[in-house]
Motif scaffolding. Structure first.
Motif, PDB file in Angstrom:
ATOM      1  N   SER A 142       0.835  -1.193   0.000  1.00 18.88           N
ATOM      2  CA  SER A 142       0.000   0.000   0.000  1.00 18.88           C
ATOM      3  C   SER A 142       0.874   1.249   0.000  1.00 18.88           C
ATOM      4  O   SER A 142       2.068   1.200   0.298  1.00 18.88           O
ATOM      5  N   HIS A 215       0.319  -0.011  -6.104  1.00 25.61           N
ATOM      6  CA  HIS A 215      -0.395   0.745  -7.124  1.00 25.61           C
ATOM      7  C   HIS A 215       0.299   2.091  -7.271  1.00 25.61           C
ATOM      8  O   HIS A 215       0.056   3.032  -6.515  1.00 25.61           O
ATOM      9  N   ARG A 217       0.062   4.467  -9.325  1.00 31.54           N
ATOM     10  CA  ARG A 217      -0.759   5.646  -9.614  1.00 31.54           C
ATOM     11  C   ARG A 217      -1.296   6.271  -8.328  1.00 31.54           C
ATOM     12  O   ARG A 217      -1.500   7.485  -8.255  1.00 31.54           O
ATOM     13  N   GLU A 218      -1.536   5.443  -7.333  1.00 35.03           N
ATOM     14  CA  GLU A 218      -2.022   5.953  -6.045  1.00 35.03           C
ATOM     15  C   GLU A 218      -0.975   6.865  -5.403  1.00 35.03           C
ATOM     16  O   GLU A 218      -1.306   7.899  -4.819  1.00 35.03           O
ATOM     17  N   ASP A 222      -0.618  11.562  -5.065  1.00 34.88           N
ATOM     18  CA  ASP A 222      -0.391  12.283  -3.804  1.00 34.88           C
ATOM     19  C   ASP A 222       0.949  13.014  -3.911  1.00 34.88           C
ATOM     20  O   ASP A 222       2.009  12.391  -3.825  1.00 34.88           O
TER      21      ASP A 222
END
Length: 492
Positions: A142, A215, A217-218, A222
């Motif tokens: 994550s 991920h 792109r996540e 940010d």
């Protein structure tokens, strides 16, 4: 009740001695390091080591959370602020005590009197930092976990005497007191500063692996988290592969990371290129008659006949100046890069290198990228950032389509160098080799390159390797400095 046997000794003789205390501290330190190794190499928890380590940590006054693999160093320091100073510079080696030539037992005495309780405490803190950084596990990652890892990696860098991000960015050695001094083989806290050149790339590889498992792109969406990413080859590869799926803030952050990486690599390569030798002096060009070019020794020598012994004075009829103009022949450099997935590292390096040579005087640089289709990137060769954004990584390999673009660019074979970067695992190998051999016979300086990376690792089709060797143009594989040297020799 039966009393425990004492071997006939007096009870006072069974009291703990200083030597027993030293052994106890050493055993505690070993327990902590055995737990560290067990955690790093075996995902299964070893109950005996865990319970023994917990007893050691509590006994030396450290919080039990120190043994929690899920707790970051940041969270630990937030709860226990006094630990921050201990983590900072934790692994910077202490100066070795100077031996006393007059007292041969001085070294042994110093070893016996060192602060063993403090070493046990350092062992617990060192284990925490190393475990959090190097035990990355498997499975999906994550954005929060990546951020925690980056924070823990920053604490490891601080423990080694560097600033956070220095090792991952390849700028090792800027820390406080980091050097080859210190111990490590005498039972003290390991001196990892000796391994800084190896630790930096390893941290970059670990971060790259975490990026691949999450991920991306996540993270890019940010800005705060994206700004903490360390540009590395693995990260750049991910960004180049996914760039067509990014937009808005994520795309802007991706471009910023690529730009940072390109600038850092370009600075290193530019330094190597600028060390090149220049062309021979061109004496057909009259020297500039300025003071900085004045050849004082030659001027005196040529006017010695005008020396007056009576006056002790030299009369100068003519001044002589040094020739500074260099003879250079306009050269053409054609760089052909395989953009298939196996050649990403080489492509990024050579794209940047081509842009640097394009900035040299009288060097005409052309850049072609290919997989099953070829793309002429020459209009953007001066800007490697824009060039990389126009690449399309992956796919098969058909060098004949690239050769069709490269051949028309060769107007004067003897003033042209063709650098072909590929692993040479081609769909149509024989036709491509025949055309390459024809280029070589025409007078072109043909340089086949199997890999141009920071590590020099790369696989080359053995069929092509043998034929290039027979042709007299062996495949160049290794560190990018080798290619820089080859190009400097031909172009300057």
């Amino acid at each position: 009740m039966t009393q425990p046997e004492t071997g006939g000794r007096h009870p006072a003789e069974t009291e703990t001695t200083p030597h027993d205390q030293q052994d106890s501290h050493d055993n505690r330190r070993q327990v902590l390091y055995w737990r560290l190794l067990a955690r790093l190499f075996d995902p299964e928890e070893q109950a005996a080591l865990e319970s023994a380590s917990l007893a050691v940590v509590e006994d030396i006054g450290l919080p039990p959370a120190l043994l929690d693999p899920g707790a970051s160093v940041d969270s630990l320091v937030q709860r226990h602020p006094e630990l921050a100073a201990e983590f900072d510079g934790l692994m910077v080696p202490e100066p070795e005590p100077q031996p006393d030539a007059a007292d041969p037992t001085a070294d042994a005495d110093a070893d016996d009197t060192r602060d063993r309780p403090a070493e046990v405490r350092r062992a617990a803190l060192v284990s925490k930092v190393l475990l959090n950084v190097f035990a990355t596990g498997t499975g999906a990652v994550s954005a929060g976990r990546l951020a925690r890892w980056q924070s823990d990696a920053g604490w490891l860098e601080r423990a080694l005497g560097c600033s956070p991000g220095d090792l991952r960015g390849g700028r090792a050695g800027g820390g406080r007191g980091v050097g080859p001094t210190g111990s490590g083989g005498n039972g003290r806290t390991p001196d990892l500063s000796r391994l800084i050149p190896q630790i930096g790339p390893e941290l970059g590889a670990l971060e790259g692996d975490l990026v691949k498992r999450m991920h991306l792109r996540e993270v890019l969406a940010d800005p705060a988290l994206a700004a903490r990413l360390t540009p590395s080859m693995s990260l750049i590869e991910q960004l180049l592969r996914d760039k067509n799926n990014l937009s808005g803030v994520a795309l802007a952050n991706a471009k910023a990371l690529i730009r940072r990486f390109v600038d850092e690599v370009a600075e290193v390569l530019r330094t190597q290129v600028e060390k090149s030798t220049v062309g021979a002096v061109d004496r057909s060009v009259p020297p500039k008659r300025v003071f900085r070019n004045l050849d004082l020794d030659r001027t005196i020598w040529k006017n010695l006949t005008n020396y007056s012994p009576e006056e002790e004075r030299l009369y100068v009829d003519r001044l002589y100046y040094r020739h500074t103009a260099r003879r250079t022949t306009p050269q053409r450099l054609v760089v052909v890069v395989d953009q298939s997935g196996s050649m990403v590292d080489s492509m990024v390096n050579c794209t940047i290198l081509a842009s640097i040579f394009a900035g040299l005087p009288k060097v005409d640089v052309h850049l072609i990228a290919y997989d099953t289709q070829a793309l002429d990137l020459t209009p953007w060769v001066h800007d490697p950032f824009e060039t990389l954004l126009r690449t399309n990584l992956g796919g098969g390999t058909d060098g004949t389509v690239a050769m069709a673009l490269a051949q028309p660019k060769i107007a004067e074979p003897r003033n042209t160098v063709v650098v072909w970067i590929s692993d040479f695992y081609e769909w149509r190998g024989e036709p491509l080799y025949d055309s390459m051999a024809a280029l070589h016979r025409s007078g072109v300086k043909f340089i086949p390159v199997g890999s141009v990376t920071s590590s020099g690792r790369g696989s080359v089709n053995p069929w092509f390797r043998e034929r290039f060797k027979d042709l007299g143009t062996p495949v160049l594989s290794g560190h990018i400095r080798k290619l820089v040297h080859e190009l400097k020799t031909f172009l300057t």
